[in-house]
Design a protein around this motif. Sequence first.
Motif, PDB file in Angstrom:
ATOM      1  N   LYS A 103      25.845  28.082   7.934  1.00 14.81           N
ATOM      2  CA  LYS A 103      24.847  27.596   6.980  1.00 14.81           C
ATOM      3  C   LYS A 103      25.001  28.422   5.708  1.00 14.81           C
ATOM      4  CE  LYS A 103      20.155  25.839   6.676  1.00 14.81           C
ATOM      5  NZ  LYS A 103      18.872  25.620   7.408  1.00 14.81           N
ATOM      6  N   ARG A 104      25.718  27.857   4.751  1.00 15.88           N
ATOM      7  CA  ARG A 104      25.954  28.556   3.513  1.00 15.88           C
ATOM      8  C   ARG A 104      24.735  28.449   2.608  1.00 15.88           C
ATOM      9  NH1 ARG A 104      29.068  26.372   0.428  1.00 15.88           N
ATOM     10  NH2 ARG A 104      29.713  28.261  -0.660  1.00 15.88           N
ATOM     11  N   PRO A 105      24.516  29.516   1.775  1.00 12.81           N
ATOM     12  CA  PRO A 105      25.354  30.714   1.652  1.00 12.81           C
ATOM     13  C   PRO A 105      24.980  31.800   2.662  1.00 12.81           C
ATOM     14  CG  PRO A 105      23.622  30.774   0.002  1.00 12.81           C
ATOM     15  CD  PRO A 105      23.466  29.463   0.721  1.00 12.81           C
ATOM     16  N   GLY A 106      25.965  32.569   3.065  1.00 11.48           N
ATOM     17  CA  GLY A 106      25.742  33.843   3.732  1.00 11.48           C
ATOM     18  C   GLY A 106      25.348  33.846   5.183  1.00 11.48           C
ATOM     19  N   ARG A 107      25.449  32.687   5.865  1.00 12.33           N
ATOM     20  CA  ARG A 107      24.998  32.673   7.249  1.00 12.33           C
ATOM     21  C   ARG A 107      26.040  32.036   8.170  1.00 12.33           C
ATOM     22  NH1 ARG A 107      19.382  29.992   5.499  1.00 12.33           N
ATOM     23  NH2 ARG A 107      20.866  29.168   3.991  1.00 12.33           N
ATOM     24  N   ILE A 108      26.304  32.728   9.267  1.00 15.11           N
ATOM     25  CA  ILE A 108      27.224  32.223  10.277  1.00 15.11           C
ATOM     26  C   ILE A 108      26.816  32.805  11.625  1.00 15.11           C
ATOM     27  CG2 ILE A 108      28.967  34.071  10.080  1.00 15.11           C
ATOM     28  CD1 ILE A 108      31.104  31.770  10.205  1.00 15.11           C
ATOM     29  N   ARG A 109      27.082  32.073  12.695  1.00 16.67           N
ATOM     30  CA  ARG A 109      26.678  32.505  14.041  1.00 16.67           C
ATOM     31  C   ARG A 109      27.770  32.108  15.031  1.00 16.67           C
ATOM     32  NH1 ARG A 109      21.308  32.977  16.749  1.00 16.67           N
ATOM     33  NH2 ARG A 109      21.565  32.492  18.955  1.00 16.67           N
ATOM     34  N   PHE A 110      28.217  33.081  15.835  1.00 14.57           N
ATOM     35  CA  PHE A 110      29.183  32.858  16.895  1.00 14.57           C
ATOM     36  C   PHE A 110      28.490  33.123  18.232  1.00 14.57           C
ATOM     37  CE2 PHE A 110      31.526  34.206  13.167  1.00 14.57           C
ATOM     38  CZ  PHE A 110      32.652  33.404  13.141  1.00 14.57           C
ATOM     39  N   GLU A 111      28.339  32.091  19.043  1.00 15.86           N
ATOM     40  CA  GLU A 111      27.768  32.238  20.384  1.00 15.86           C
ATOM     41  C   GLU A 111      28.914  32.151  21.394  1.00 15.86           C
ATOM     42  OE1 GLU A 111      24.902  29.154  20.919  1.00 15.86           O
ATOM     43  OE2 GLU A 111      23.477  30.001  19.468  1.00 15.86           O
ATOM     44  N   TYR A 112      29.147  33.257  22.120  1.00 15.65           N
ATOM     45  CA  TYR A 112      30.258  33.307  23.071  1.00 15.65           C
ATOM     46  C   TYR A 112      29.815  32.817  24.441  1.00 15.65           C
ATOM     47  CZ  TYR A 112      32.908  35.983  19.666  1.00 15.65           C
ATOM     48  OH  TYR A 112      33.578  36.377  18.537  1.00 15.65           O
ATOM     49  N   ASN A 113      30.682  32.028  25.067  1.00 12.64           N
ATOM     50  CA  ASN A 113      30.418  31.530  26.408  1.00 12.64           C
ATOM     51  C   ASN A 113      30.605  32.635  27.446  1.00 12.64           C
ATOM     52  OD1 ASN A 113      29.978  28.930  25.381  1.00 12.64           O
ATOM     53  ND2 ASN A 113      32.128  28.372  25.584  1.00 12.64           N
ATOM     54  N   ALA A 114      30.094  32.390  28.650  1.00 15.70           N
ATOM     55  CA  ALA A 114      30.324  33.291  29.779  1.00 15.70           C
ATOM     56  C   ALA A 114      31.829  33.372  30.055  1.00 15.70           C
ATOM     57  CB  ALA A 114      29.577  32.774  30.999  1.00 15.70           C
ATOM     58  N   PRO A 115      32.326  34.500  30.523  1.00 15.35           N
ATOM     59  CA  PRO A 115      31.548  35.673  30.959  1.00 15.35           C
ATOM     60  C   PRO A 115      31.203  36.643  29.821  1.00 15.35           C
ATOM     61  CG  PRO A 115      33.868  36.036  31.409  1.00 15.35           C
ATOM     62  CD  PRO A 115      33.764  34.652  30.817  1.00 15.35           C
ATOM     63  N   ASP A 116      31.602  36.335  28.618  1.00 14.61           N
ATOM     64  CA  ASP A 116      31.368  37.242  27.496  1.00 14.61           C
ATOM     65  C   ASP A 116      29.883  37.309  27.139  1.00 14.61           C
ATOM     66  OD1 ASP A 116      31.373  38.618  25.056  1.00 14.61           O
ATOM     67  OD2 ASP A 116      33.365  37.888  24.556  1.00 14.61           O
ATOM     68  N   ASN A 117      29.329  36.133  26.766  1.00 10.43           N
ATOM     69  CA  ASN A 117      27.901  36.019  26.445  1.00 10.43           C
ATOM     70  C   ASN A 117      27.463  36.878  25.261  1.00 10.43           C
ATOM     71  OD1 ASN A 117      27.396  34.171  28.562  1.00 10.43           O
ATOM     72  ND2 ASN A 117      27.233  35.858  30.022  1.00 10.43           N
ATOM     73  N   SER A 118      28.393  37.268  24.422  1.00 14.93           N
ATOM     74  CA  SER A 118      28.037  38.042  23.235  1.00 14.93           C
ATOM     75  C   SER A 118      27.556  37.110  22.128  1.00 14.93           C
ATOM     76  CB  SER A 118      29.236  38.850  22.736  1.00 14.93           C
ATOM     77  OG  SER A 118      29.629  39.806  23.693  1.00 14.93           O
ATOM     78  N   LEU A 119      27.001  37.707  21.091  1.00 10.32           N
ATOM     79  CA  LEU A 119      26.517  36.966  19.945  1.00 10.32           C
ATOM     80  C   LEU A 119      26.837  37.752  18.685  1.00 10.32           C
ATOM     81  CD1 LEU A 119      24.735  34.742  18.567  1.00 10.32           C
ATOM     82  CD2 LEU A 119      22.766  36.230  19.024  1.00 10.32           C
ATOM     83  N   VAL A 120      27.419  37.075  17.702  1.00  8.87           N
ATOM     84  CA  VAL A 120      27.649  37.661  16.389  1.00  8.87           C
ATOM     85  C   VAL A 120      26.963  36.769  15.378  1.00  8.87           C
ATOM     86  CG1 VAL A 120      29.357  38.275  14.637  1.00  8.87           C
ATOM     87  CG2 VAL A 120      29.856  38.673  17.053  1.00  8.87           C
ATOM     88  N   MET A 121      26.138  37.350  14.521  1.00  7.30           N
ATOM     89  CA  MET A 121      25.485  36.540  13.499  1.00  7.30           C
ATOM     90  C   MET A 121      25.455  37.269  12.170  1.00  7.30           C
ATOM     91  SD  MET A 121      21.361  36.722  14.030  1.00  7.30           S
ATOM     92  CE  MET A 121      21.278  35.994  15.653  1.00  7.30           C
ATOM     93  N   ALA A 122      25.483  36.471  11.111  1.00  7.90           N
ATOM     94  CA  ALA A 122      25.346  37.002   9.763  1.00  7.90           C
ATOM     95  C   ALA A 122      24.174  36.312   9.089  1.00  7.90           C
ATOM     96  CB  ALA A 122      26.617  36.769   8.954  1.00  7.90           C
ATOM     97  N   GLY A 123      23.338  37.118   8.441  1.00  5.71           N
ATOM     98  CA  GLY A 123      22.180  36.605   7.721  1.00  5.71           C
ATOM     99  C   GLY A 123      21.547  37.744   6.947  1.00  5.71           C
ATOM    100  N   GLY A 124      20.941  37.424   5.831  1.00  3.26           N
ATOM    101  CA  GLY A 124      20.299  38.458   5.040  1.00  3.26           C
ATOM    102  C   GLY A 124      21.249  39.518   4.526  1.00  3.26           C
ATOM    103  N   GLY A 125      22.522  39.135   4.337  1.00  2.00           N
ATOM    104  CA  GLY A 125      23.504  40.080   3.814  1.00  2.00           C
ATOM    105  C   GLY A 125      24.066  41.039   4.839  1.00  2.00           C
ATOM    106  N   GLN A 126      23.692  40.871   6.110  1.00  2.00           N
ATOM    107  CA  GLN A 126      24.154  41.756   7.170  1.00  2.00           C
ATOM    108  C   GLN A 126      24.876  40.972   8.255  1.00  2.00           C
ATOM    109  OE1 GLN A 126      23.471  45.358   7.573  1.00  2.00           O
ATOM    110  NE2 GLN A 126      23.191  45.051   5.363  1.00  2.00           N
ATOM    111  N   VAL A 127      25.718  41.669   9.005  1.00  2.00           N
ATOM    112  CA  VAL A 127      26.333  41.142  10.214  1.00  2.00           C
ATOM    113  C   VAL A 127      25.820  41.969  11.379  1.00  2.00           C
ATOM    114  CG1 VAL A 127      28.498  40.773  11.475  1.00  2.00           C
ATOM    115  CG2 VAL A 127      28.411  40.421   8.995  1.00  2.00           C
ATOM    116  N   ALA A 128      25.453  41.307  12.460  1.00  2.00           N
ATOM    117  CA  ALA A 128      24.993  42.009  13.659  1.00  2.00           C
ATOM    118  C   ALA A 128      25.801  41.532  14.859  1.00  2.00           C
ATOM    119  CB  ALA A 128      23.511  41.769  13.896  1.00  2.00           C
TER     120      ALA A 128
END
Length: 200
Positions: free
Chosen positions: A61-86
């Motif tokens: 979702k531009r500008p500045g937002r992206i989200r990666f939802e990983y499937n099992a067995p990883d189940n991690s999450l990476v997201m960008a929003g508000g100028g930060q990546v978590a």
Amino acid sequence: MNRRTLLLSAAALAMAGGMAQAQELSLNEVSAYLNQLQTAQGGFTQINGDGTLSTGQLYIKRPGRIRFEYNAPDNSLVMAGGGQVAVFDPKSNTPAERYPLNQTPLNIILERNVDLGQASMVTNRVSDGTTTTITAQDPANPQYGNIQLVFTANPVELRQWIVTDEVGDQTTVILNDLTPGAAINDAQFNIQSEMSRRGG
């Protein structure tokens, strides 16, 4: 797996055979495509530097937002929003790793106004008759690495990105059926809300 590498390294596409010949895209055409790509979602397959694979769902979702939802067995999450990546790792007992989005090459395509024609941003542009590959970097901070964007034409579509981080590590992400115009809630990019939900 280092999720920072995802945003600072490489993404590649498994191209289907038999595609028609396509003209080389100009920087203006690619910039215009990215600027009209306000929202998009689809699947992805990530090929990590060690050859292992991860899969999941991608939301932009531009500008500045992206989200990666990983499937099992990883189940991690990476997201960008508000100028930060978590980076949220369910296997870790530590809080989410956070760092500035503008220190990742992926920020180049998430900017409000993408202009690949500006001086020293694009370092290479090649076409093989089917795809156009553009290598771009932050002209003010080339030390952050670069991103290779691979497009097909007729119509223009982003098929892969290849990001190389500041130490040369690469990750490959294959985009599967990236669908533009998706309705995506802003809450999916709220890092603080996600941290609260996870008790972090």
